[in-house]
Enzyme design. Structure first.
Site, PDB file in Angstrom:
ATOM      1  N   SER A  30      82.152  -3.146-120.653  1.00 47.00           N
ATOM      2  CA  SER A  30      82.851  -3.902-119.674  1.00 47.00           C
ATOM      3  C   SER A  30      83.904  -4.277-120.487  1.00 47.00           C
ATOM      4  O   SER A  30      84.035  -4.701-121.598  1.00 47.00           O
ATOM      5  CB  SER A  30      82.063  -5.042-119.240  1.00 47.00           C
ATOM      6  OG  SER A  30      80.972  -4.731-118.457  1.00 47.00           O
TER       7      SER A  30
ATOM      8  N   HIS B 115      77.573 -10.015-114.670  1.00 52.91           N
ATOM      9  CA  HIS B 115      76.575  -9.341-115.428  1.00 52.91           C
ATOM     10  C   HIS B 115      75.371 -10.135-115.490  1.00 52.91           C
ATOM     11  O   HIS B 115      74.076  -9.959-115.416  1.00 52.91           O
ATOM     12  CB  HIS B 115      76.751  -8.431-116.631  1.00 52.91           C
ATOM     13  CG  HIS B 115      77.679  -7.259-115.998  1.00 52.91           C
ATOM     14  ND1 HIS B 115      77.365  -6.107-115.270  1.00 52.91           N
ATOM     15  CD2 HIS B 115      78.972  -6.982-116.289  1.00 52.91           C
ATOM     16  CE1 HIS B 115      78.194  -5.211-115.152  1.00 52.91           C
ATOM     17  NE2 HIS B 115      79.367  -5.875-115.608  1.00 52.91           N
TER      18      HIS B 115
END
Lengths: 468, 468, 468, 468
Positions: B300, B398
């Site tokens: 990410s 997340h």
């Protein structure tokens, strides 16, 4: 679960419910809350499916009673709201929103989460079938069960919103699985065999269904259409005629679309508008296929007419008011034809006649009964009401959609079923497209039925006799 | 409409709204009401689309103010509810239900009906985009607009419930139309050309999207996955590598699934959970394709890290607290490497350095900065909060899903964009499947971040220096 | 195989061929023979693909020489046939059939069996590409190689018979894979980017391809059509115009179908009629979509015109016959415009002019050259022949199909390519549907070209000058 | 045409044929020839379809006689070929090619062109059905008709080459149209109703078909497979068992694939290998679905056994050689069981017994007859030949494919049909995948039947008795 005693089972249920029905997040954290784990939904579904009828009722009762609205916090907020009335609008809105949030039953979230699991939507549709059965069978008369039902209905209404439905045309090229279901669900004019089914999706016929992404392969509501030269006045020509099984459609012979059967397949979707929208979508579809078509009509059964008539006769006999149903001349002819004693005997004879279908085979009786039964039937459809709306459910459905009660047809369904239900009479509800909105509003708001001259004239003949 | 004066336009809008936003049926007739004609919805949609930005705001303001809840009847029912508290439960339930009904804004029905029109759902998604823009740009701060937004959001949440979404795998055989959109929507690592795109749907890659029956051909949220031997520590190997463009996948080389990009495409669906569910569904899909796979992780970006760091440096300079960020030794090395005056000069030099990407080309600077930036970044991700949750939105996403903050990677995104956003650092959020539920709950309820030893060790190095 | 010496390789090939090219069954057992194992075909395919160009030639040469017809048995049967002439017809037929069987080369069975293997048909199409390359490059002039080629061609003609082809319309919804190939194969007006491609399958455009069950995802021949108000006289308006990219088609603006590009994608299918049939199928398709459409025409390039003209000028200069190409007045104007010496200088100037595209930018030169180049081009298309048929291959193609040489268009393709190939001129071959059969027969049997008045008039202007 | 006299009809046919069967282009122009207009093919098809059986024969006879090979030019070329023998190879090849061209009947081109018309391939398949009927019914014994048949067969072989066929798995999700055809074509174990059909495409079953692009929706050859624990020894358990209708397949219970029915649907494709290839493809398909499966076998009927046995008994009676069929002891038991006179009476009794299925219901008779009928049947399958190959067509089919005659099964088909055809016996032809190539070659080339010990032992028991 089944091997346990009632009280143990009850305790187990309590335990499971309090685990799987997640407590509500506070108003402040409502957007921050993690969705509960999928296993909660799966556990509930598994539990429910494993129960017998009685325990299902117990579980649903518990769910609706113990996991509904927190009445205390609702009434607290009601107090706050009244206090807020003197303050600014923003504050009022704020308290209203909190009140609104507090009025959401805790189980609503469980239902929402179940809808996200594979097979969850179908599970909820079937769960609602059970709820409706509980309510209509009076197995429970609890207000909470009714609340649960209406919460579930409103969720289903959103999920089965028309924008989410897919129109599918069913043909002989459709999967066998679908066609078998179509055949199975056809309640109005039962499909006898596969040739019969092939006919109903073949030339001069159209069959449409709404399906839904969450219930693949499952037609939700099915509409059968016949493409004809004129608006059909009997069903035999539609479901019994196989001459055109392999014909090419001749566009010049297609002037009218006759909706001869519409069936909802999911009892659990009762009250969720589908049929109405399906008819509208199909009309659009047909208009784009046949731009010049301008006759749209149902050819509908009249379930309940015979039953109603039997009741009427029985009552007339009791009250000795036979004359109101038929003229003296008609009674006399009936007495002669049935060879019965005058007076009450004729009423009995008539009741016996319409109890079987044998009179259909006597030309004399048919001639004699046609005007009588036609005007009685017109009255039944047009004049008999329930809470101001047409008593007959099929009539009510089409009138709500904005159709006109257009034509009663004699000898329109000569099948045993047709004769038993409605003395063989069927009715066309016609859709004049530029009038349906207005008709629908008139009916729903003012309870006014739009009807053709034929129907009105039959009704007034009835009234003249009956002096109603 | 545009040629009229403001006041005339306003009158016209009033007139149209009062025509198309049907008045609510009474509580008693709520199930008997005819749906308003489709033309109402179409007229509103047509009107709205024809307006410029300012008039859209005017229209939405009118809608939310004049067609919302009837406060008088709400407060009347609140009184009734309080009166009912002493009566039986059925009565309370009854009044609650009336109260609930009265709290439904009148415009909610319009929105519902619009969803049934062709293209209606997409229209509402776009309308919500406008609403969110109005709210975030402070073009209006009315509570009613916020109420309208939250009403619309709750409707969209039902319609876009996961049970109604369809998972589609996107490949080079998918329609060009879809692939062009996938390319267009890819915000994380922009697609440069069609070869690049082909790569992202080719061997050792998977691309999945959720679609919805009411918005055909429109991917709502897109997840890109790389299938790798180990969990990737840089993005170059994923989006810049074309060696395998026509390769056959070798199952022995596939041990890990790396989610390297997830993009939502519809701003109007903000707050409607989709990405979370997509990741879960894709994990299931991958597990069924690769039964032995057990490493699932994101790779990410860390948007905002450089900006945050610049702020921190600027503040440190102001407060003269540079030592808290780096050790004396580090500052000295930096002074030498950048040839600047000691003291505040070094902070300025550092600010200048991370303002461009040139330091990346100096091995000396890279060696020097790696430990510094890594621990700062770890702190940024782990320690910086907003209302108790991770400040960084990707981290927050997340962590909500239950992932672990697993590994920071140096030189992980050496593209100009990567260096500018996060000094080239990227992070893996790893999904240990049997821990995600628990992690998610911990984070959402207790604001606890689960992190690996590497991350925790970097954080503690930072803390040692900064004495925070 | 590559590591072996030539002679060893040759021996290995012999060995493999004699194993995989099964001996023919006798005439008597021809229907009873087991098909050879699939592994034979696979081994041959594998071997062939592994070879370099030179060894491919060697292998094909061996195959064609050693596994062809058994000449001895053919000549024996020829003797028998002559003997049989005096006997009954049944006997003659019998011997003819044996003779026919003996004339089938042994390798034909191998080819047939290869076609049954997965990927076999595509392999053979590619093999024929190699064969055609060998023949045209004169790498071999053996008669046997030519026989092999013609055997393979006749097999391909059967397999790619039009009845086995599928017409597909290509749209922006087609798989990306197909669209990329369409883009790649477009040889006539190269596709510059994906917006350009989107345009060619968007509104007012149609793109059709033939595909084949044995080569899925592979368009074999592609036809691009523009739907226009009038038959287009330039290509810019078709491939450079993006105004209508998202437009709705307006049926009232669609009167003509212009075939502006047709490309065959498989060199190995040379000589197998596909384009011809594709045009006919597409015309049928368009007629059913647009029943009132009656203008069908190509807008075709004229490859080779400039080259031919350069040759002509070069020869005229040599022979001093410039006057035959242009009138005295025209030469004089050219001398002035180009500022060159009279006489041969003007020819040189003209050659130089058409060697670049700069003259296109001078209005004066354009005005001057238009009549000259138009009549020369008309002659090139109409008058220049090869074995009696039109020299220009595009002309030959459309004339075979029965089209009329309808209109030459000035400034019709102003792209560098268009100017370089044909001085920017393009031509419409128009399909008058009720004349194509007759035109086709006239052209193929009598070599007569059907042309419009415009073309004939240009031709006669040319002839007047050139006294040809 | 039907209203005309025979001679007029004949003249009309002549006229039409000479118009639609285009004359052949010369050898030189063979690649330059325009294809004849499609209308020729359509006219021929229309004409043919309109004819009755007798006129069809007339037309085909005319076509085969008057539009075949030009014998004169063939014999001229034969002369030329003999002359060329002394010249170079290129010349010989050239003349051979001309000879080959001249041996192509003129009508072959008509057939080719018909295949390109919509519906043309299906027309030719049906035309060949007629040709085969004409030949087998001896309606014509002309050599030309046989030539026409073999020309058409060779064309069909190319068009129906396996590379052009598509394997389709048929399931309950397949179009109803296909499933109805599958049901209709099932000749081996007739499908009784739709539940039966659903069973055959449900769990533990597979149904595959080859389809062809030119005949969409038409399964050409259909293979039914049962997935079982062991190789089935009776058909009842496969087609009569409905327990598993909605079961989930349990992989652990799937060890064997039993091909229990294979049907060709197009008589016109007789001699075109399809079933053979279908079995091979399906084996590949099953191996990829069930990698560990290693038992592949048919469960096949034995049509003709009872008939053959009746013939044998009848002959034995005539020749008084009963003892060769059964041992003395067996005859004695039979006499007792049937209560008949010794000697010829027992043969008659036996003939009578197997003429009905009643003996199946007597345990005593079953016990008595089992060894007798099993060894007779083994001999029938293994020992009875036609031109050296197995007389029984099903045996011949599987042996050609390389299967082993594996096991005879008593009481394997107890349906009336099964008992009537083969005294209830069925046989497994087992496919040992690594032996099929070799078995196939041995059988086709050397007429050797591979059989199991069980079969060989039964055969030798028969031989011991019969001393054959």
């Amino acid at each position: 679960l089944r091997c346990f005693s009632t009280s143990v089972r009850s305790t187990v249920m309590d335990e499971i419910l309090s685990r799987v029905v997640a407590p509500l997040p506070t108003y402040e954290t409502r957007d921050k809350a993690a969705p509960p784990p999928e296993s909660n939904s799966l556990e509930f579904m598994h539990l429910y499916k494993s129960l017998d009828k009685e325990d299902k009722l117990n579980l649903l009762t518990k769910l609706s009673q113990d996991f509904g609205v927190d009445h205390k916090s609702v009434s607290d907020l009601a107090v706050k709201l009244l206090d807020a009335q003197l303050r600014d609008l923003a504050t009022i809105l704020q308290v209203e929103d909190r009140l609104r949030y507090s009025l959401v039953p805790r189980y609503r979230h469980l239902l929402s989460h179940i809808s996200r699991v594979e097979g969850g939507v179908k599970f909820l549709v079937d769960l609602r079938t059970d709820l409706l059965e509980i309510i209509s069978s009076k197995a429970s008369d609890s207000s909470q069960i009714r609340d649960l039902n209406s919460t579930l209905k409103s969720l289903l209404s959103e999920w089965f919103s028309v924008g989410l439905l897919k129109l599918e045309r069913i043909t002989w090229q459709s999967p066998c699985d679908i066609l078998q279901k179509i055949s199975h669900y056809e309640a109005v004019h039962p499909v006898r065999n596969w040739t019969d089914l092939k006919r109903r999706v073949g030339p001069y016929r159209r069959c449409y269904a709404f399906t839904h992404a969450a219930m693949p392969g499952e037609p939700l509501v099915v509409l059968h259409v016949a493409l004809t030269e004129d608006i059909s006045n009997n069903i035999q020509g539609i479901v019994r005629e196989f001459a055109t099984l392999d014909a090419e459609e001749d566009l010049n012979k297609i002037n009218a679309a006759v909706f001869y059967s519409i069936s909802s397949t999911q009892p659990g979707l009762q009250g969720v508008e589908l049929g109405n929208y399906l008819i509208k979508r199909v009309v659009r579809e047909l208009q784009s296929e046949f731009p010049h078509m301008c006759q749209f009509s149902s050819l509908s059964p009249i379930p309940g007419f015979t039953l109603w008539l039997q009741g009427l006769l029985s009552q007339s006999r009791k009250e000795g008011r036979g004359l109101e149903l038929m003229s003296e001349l008609e009674w006399r002819e009936l007495e002669q034809a049935t060879d019965c004693a005058p007076g009450m005997g004729a009423i009995d004879a008539l009741r016996k006649l319409i109890g079987t279908s044998e009179w259909m085979r006597s030309e004399r009786l048919c001639l004699l009964l046609e005007p009588v039964l036609m005007r009685l039937c017109a009255w039944y459809l047009y004049g008999e009401k329930r809470r101001g709306y047409a008593l007959n459910p099929v009539a009510n459905f089409h009138l709500q959609n904005g159709a006109t009660m257009w034509r009663l047809n004699w000898h329109a369904d000569t099948s045993p079923r047709g004769v038993a239900n409605s003395c063989g009479i069927m009715v066309n509800y016609r859709y004049f497209l530029n009038e349906t909105s207005q008709n629908s509003a008139l009916y729903l708001q003012n309870k006014v039925i739009t009807a053709s001259e034929q129907v009105l004239s039959l009704v007034s003949q009835f009234q003249k006799n009956s002096k109603l």
